[in-house]
Design a protein around this motif. Structure first.
Motif, PDB file in Angstrom:
ATOM      1  N   THR A   1       0.857  -1.178   0.000  1.00 24.03           N
ATOM      2  CA  THR A   1       0.000   0.000   0.000  1.00 24.03           C
ATOM      3  C   THR A   1       0.897   1.233   0.000  1.00 24.03           C
ATOM      4  OG1 THR A   1      -1.661  -1.172   1.295  1.00 24.03           O
ATOM      5  CG2 THR A   1      -1.837   1.222   1.201  1.00 24.03           C
ATOM      6  N   LEU A   2       0.906   1.955  -1.122  1.00 22.00           N
ATOM      7  CA  LEU A   2       1.794   3.100  -1.282  1.00 22.00           C
ATOM      8  C   LEU A   2       1.104   4.155  -2.151  1.00 22.00           C
ATOM      9  CD1 LEU A   2       5.029   1.142  -2.246  1.00 22.00           C
ATOM     10  CD2 LEU A   2       4.711   2.391  -0.104  1.00 22.00           C
ATOM     11  N   PRO A   3       1.506   5.425  -2.017  1.00 19.24           N
ATOM     12  CA  PRO A   3       1.030   6.420  -2.969  1.00 19.24           C
ATOM     13  C   PRO A   3       1.531   6.096  -4.376  1.00 19.24           C
ATOM     14  CG  PRO A   3       1.888   7.474  -0.995  1.00 19.24           C
ATOM     15  CD  PRO A   3       2.278   6.031  -0.915  1.00 19.24           C
ATOM     16  N   ASP A   4       0.651   6.191  -5.368  1.00 19.16           N
ATOM     17  CA  ASP A   4       1.057   5.894  -6.736  1.00 19.16           C
ATOM     18  C   ASP A   4       1.716   7.105  -7.380  1.00 19.16           C
ATOM     19  OD1 ASP A   4      -0.962   7.672  -7.390  1.00 19.16           O
ATOM     20  OD2 ASP A   4      -2.378   6.125  -8.018  1.00 19.16           O
ATOM     21  N   ALA A   5       1.905   7.054  -8.693  1.00 16.83           N
ATOM     22  CA  ALA A   5       2.615   8.128  -9.388  1.00 16.83           C
ATOM     23  C   ALA A   5       1.914   9.472  -9.248  1.00 16.83           C
ATOM     24  CB  ALA A   5       2.772   7.773 -10.866  1.00 16.83           C
ATOM     25  N   GLU A   6       0.593   9.451  -9.004  1.00 14.96           N
ATOM     26  CA  GLU A   6      -0.167  10.690  -8.830  1.00 14.96           C
ATOM     27  C   GLU A   6      -0.306  11.082  -7.359  1.00 14.96           C
ATOM     28  OE1 GLU A   6      -0.999  12.431 -11.437  1.00 14.96           O
ATOM     29  OE2 GLU A   6      -0.112  10.884 -12.707  1.00 14.96           O
ATOM     30  N   GLY A   7       0.245  10.264  -6.460  1.00 21.13           N
ATOM     31  CA  GLY A   7       0.166  10.572  -5.038  1.00 21.13           C
ATOM     32  C   GLY A   7      -1.047  10.005  -4.336  1.00 21.13           C
ATOM     33  N   ALA A   8      -1.870   9.233  -5.054  1.00 24.49           N
ATOM     34  CA  ALA A   8      -3.069   8.642  -4.448  1.00 24.49           C
ATOM     35  C   ALA A   8      -2.730   7.267  -3.882  1.00 24.49           C
ATOM     36  CB  ALA A   8      -4.178   8.518  -5.476  1.00 24.49           C
ATOM     37  N   PRO A   9      -3.240   6.913  -2.697  1.00 25.13           N
ATOM     38  CA  PRO A   9      -2.924   5.601  -2.127  1.00 25.13           C
ATOM     39  C   PRO A   9      -3.483   4.480  -2.980  1.00 25.13           C
ATOM     40  CG  PRO A   9      -4.675   6.665  -0.874  1.00 25.13           C
ATOM     41  CD  PRO A   9      -4.155   7.677  -1.833  1.00 25.13           C
ATOM     42  N   GLY A  10      -2.720   3.417  -3.123  1.00 27.04           N
ATOM     43  CA  GLY A  10      -3.164   2.291  -3.930  1.00 27.04           C
ATOM     44  C   GLY A  10      -2.338   1.058  -3.633  1.00 27.04           C
ATOM     45  N   ARG A  11      -2.745  -0.057  -4.216  1.00 24.04           N
ATOM     46  CA  ARG A  11      -2.010  -1.304  -4.075  1.00 24.04           C
ATOM     47  C   ARG A  11      -1.084  -1.423  -5.272  1.00 24.04           C
ATOM     48  NH1 ARG A  11      -1.450  -3.690   0.593  1.00 24.04           N
ATOM     49  NH2 ARG A  11      -1.721  -5.831  -0.135  1.00 24.04           N
ATOM     50  N   LEU A  12       0.222  -1.362  -5.016  1.00 24.47           N
ATOM     51  CA  LEU A  12       1.224  -1.378  -6.071  1.00 24.47           C
ATOM     52  C   LEU A  12       2.056  -2.651  -5.990  1.00 24.47           C
ATOM     53  CD1 LEU A  12       2.533   2.314  -5.875  1.00 24.47           C
ATOM     54  CD2 LEU A  12       0.641   1.400  -7.240  1.00 24.47           C
ATOM     55  N   ARG A  13       2.384  -3.204  -7.167  1.00 24.25           N
ATOM     56  CA  ARG A  13       3.176  -4.437  -7.242  1.00 24.25           C
ATOM     57  C   ARG A  13       4.576  -4.110  -7.738  1.00 24.25           C
ATOM     58  NH1 ARG A  13       3.698  -7.787 -11.507  1.00 24.25           N
ATOM     59  NH2 ARG A  13       1.889  -6.801 -12.509  1.00 24.25           N
ATOM     60  N   ASN A  14       5.569  -4.600  -7.026  1.00 25.20           N
ATOM     61  CA  ASN A  14       6.974  -4.348  -7.351  1.00 25.20           C
ATOM     62  C   ASN A  14       7.389  -5.259  -8.500  1.00 25.20           C
ATOM     63  OD1 ASN A  14       9.788  -4.235  -7.412  1.00 25.20           O
ATOM     64  ND2 ASN A  14       9.944  -3.903  -5.215  1.00 25.20           N
ATOM     65  N   ILE A  15       7.851  -4.674  -9.612  1.00 26.84           N
ATOM     66  CA  ILE A  15       8.278  -5.482 -10.747  1.00 26.84           C
ATOM     67  C   ILE A  15       9.787  -5.472 -10.951  1.00 26.84           C
ATOM     68  CG2 ILE A  15       6.076  -5.175 -11.910  1.00 26.84           C
ATOM     69  CD1 ILE A  15       7.482  -3.176 -13.800  1.00 26.84           C
ATOM     70  N   ASP A  16      10.504  -4.621 -10.247  1.00 25.30           N
ATOM     71  CA  ASP A  16      11.962  -4.603 -10.392  1.00 25.30           C
ATOM     72  C   ASP A  16      12.591  -3.783  -9.280  1.00 25.30           C
ATOM     73  OD1 ASP A  16      14.432  -5.162 -11.430  1.00 25.30           O
ATOM     74  OD2 ASP A  16      14.239  -3.887 -13.212  1.00 25.30           O
ATOM     75  N   MET A  17      13.804  -4.170  -8.918  1.00 24.98           N
ATOM     76  CA  MET A  17      14.634  -3.388  -7.998  1.00 24.98           C
ATOM     77  C   MET A  17      15.992  -3.249  -8.669  1.00 24.98           C
ATOM     78  SD  MET A  17      13.477  -5.052  -4.350  1.00 24.98           S
ATOM     79  CE  MET A  17      14.292  -3.765  -3.364  1.00 24.98           C
ATOM     80  N   LEU A  18      16.468  -2.034  -8.781  1.00 24.82           N
ATOM     81  CA  LEU A  18      17.676  -1.810  -9.550  1.00 24.82           C
ATOM     82  C   LEU A  18      18.439  -0.605  -9.029  1.00 24.82           C
ATOM     83  CD1 LEU A  18      16.524  -0.213 -12.937  1.00 24.82           C
ATOM     84  CD2 LEU A  18      14.959  -0.738 -11.103  1.00 24.82           C
ATOM     85  N   ARG A  19      19.682  -0.542  -9.450  1.00 24.32           N
ATOM     86  CA  ARG A  19      20.540   0.565  -9.029  1.00 24.32           C
ATOM     87  C   ARG A  19      20.854   1.429 -10.245  1.00 24.32           C
ATOM     88  NH1 ARG A  19      23.158   1.722  -4.467  1.00 24.32           N
ATOM     89  NH2 ARG A  19      25.083   2.939  -4.528  1.00 24.32           N
ATOM     90  N   VAL A  20      20.642   2.717 -10.107  1.00 22.35           N
ATOM     91  CA  VAL A  20      20.941   3.687 -11.157  1.00 22.35           C
ATOM     92  C   VAL A  20      21.856   4.733 -10.540  1.00 22.35           C
ATOM     93  CG1 VAL A  20      20.021   5.385 -12.770  1.00 22.35           C
ATOM     94  CG2 VAL A  20      18.741   3.285 -12.322  1.00 22.35           C
ATOM     95  N   GLY A  21      23.055   4.861 -11.091  1.00 18.06           N
ATOM     96  CA  GLY A  21      24.038   5.763 -10.479  1.00 18.06           C
ATOM     97  C   GLY A  21      24.420   5.238  -9.109  1.00 18.06           C
ATOM     98  N   ASP A  22      24.276   6.065  -8.088  1.00 21.35           N
ATOM     99  CA  ASP A  22      24.625   5.670  -6.725  1.00 21.35           C
ATOM    100  C   ASP A  22      23.400   5.400  -5.862  1.00 21.35           C
ATOM    101  OD1 ASP A  22      27.355   6.005  -7.265  1.00 21.35           O
ATOM    102  OD2 ASP A  22      27.251   8.158  -6.839  1.00 21.35           O
ATOM    103  N   GLU A  23      22.226   5.233  -6.476  1.00 23.40           N
ATOM    104  CA  GLU A  23      21.004   5.088  -5.698  1.00 23.40           C
ATOM    105  C   GLU A  23      20.246   3.817  -6.067  1.00 23.40           C
ATOM    106  OE1 GLU A  23      19.367   9.388  -4.549  1.00 23.40           O
ATOM    107  OE2 GLU A  23      19.357   9.042  -6.713  1.00 23.40           O
ATOM    108  N   ASN A  24      19.443   3.336  -5.100  1.00 21.61           N
ATOM    109  CA  ASN A  24      18.608   2.158  -5.303  1.00 21.61           C
ATOM    110  C   ASN A  24      17.176   2.577  -5.592  1.00 21.61           C
ATOM    111  OD1 ASN A  24      20.740   0.311  -4.608  1.00 21.61           O
ATOM    112  ND2 ASN A  24      20.400   0.871  -2.468  1.00 21.61           N
TER     113      ASN A  24
END
Length: 216
Positions: A137-160
């Motif tokens: 349960t997280l705010p989505d791209a528009e800032g509204a709360p929703g149920r979001l599914r994680n499809i990837d975890m990755l590192r770009v530059g020095d951040e996760n």
């Protein structure tokens, strides 16, 4: 009929009802929630107790209720009389004045309660540790709360970063939500939604390039 057969039949009926509720039109989702959670109560405090009780074993009717009510309140074509009917008939809240303005105010307060309680539901479990395939349960791209599914975890530059889509969307469909995260020693995870368009685009590019950081 054996006890096992009775149990299977009951479970199948429950699953069918849940699937029907998930796929119902927004107005029907709102009506179902109001009838199930509000009609036998005396007002918002008691409704809030019902919501908390339900979250202890099944959050789906709460989520579909929120989806339906948010859609109803944002539908400019909805007849004012329908708002009154939702509150006075479906929710059986006869203390609310029979006017569209009073009905909208009541439903808006109800949505605020739903959003708050659904946020608390995840918070009491502690900070989530993101993992591909996990639903949060997280705010989505528009800032509204929703149920979001994680499809990837990755590192770009020095951040996760963790990349999400709506719970029931296909990975390639989007819309995409990006969270920056960091694991700290306690152990726990801290995270924040990424709102910078260029950074979101960079994470999406990295994800599409074999899920590897840019330049790898």
């Amino acid at each position: 009929m054996s006890d096992d057969e009775k149990f299977r039949e009951s479970s199948e009926r429950l699953r069918a009802r849940i699937e029907a509720l998930k796929n119902a039109p927004p107005l029907e989702k709102a009506r179902t929630f109001l009838r199930d959670f509000c009609a036998a109560t005396s007002g918002l405090p008691e409704i809030e107790e019902q919501i908390r009780f339900s979250l202890g074993f099944n959050s789906i009717p709460v989520w579909t209720g929120l989806e339906g009510l948010e859609a109803v309140l944002s539908d400019d074509s909805l007849e004012p009389a329908t708002l009154v009917s939702l509150v006075r008939q479906d929710a059986n809240q006869l203390k609310v004045p029979p006017t569209p303005e009073a009905a909208r105010a009541f439903l808006t307060k109800l949505v605020e309660i739903l959003r708050r309680e659904l946020a608390v539901e995840d918070e009491v479990e502690g900070e989530p540790f993101f993992e591909p395939g996990g639903v949060y349960t997280l705010p989505d791209a528009e800032g509204a709360p929703g149920r979001l599914r994680n499809i990837d975890m990755l590192r770009v530059g020095d951040e996760n970063f963790a990349l999400f889509v709506p719970e029931h969307a296909r990975d390639e469909e989007g819309p995409y939500t990006v969270y920056r995260y960091q694991v700290t020693p306690e152990p726990r995870m801290t995270y924040e939604r990424v709102t910078e368009p260029e950074l979101v685009a960079g994470v999406l590019h990295a994800h599409r390039t074999y899920g590897q950081p840019e330049g790898k």
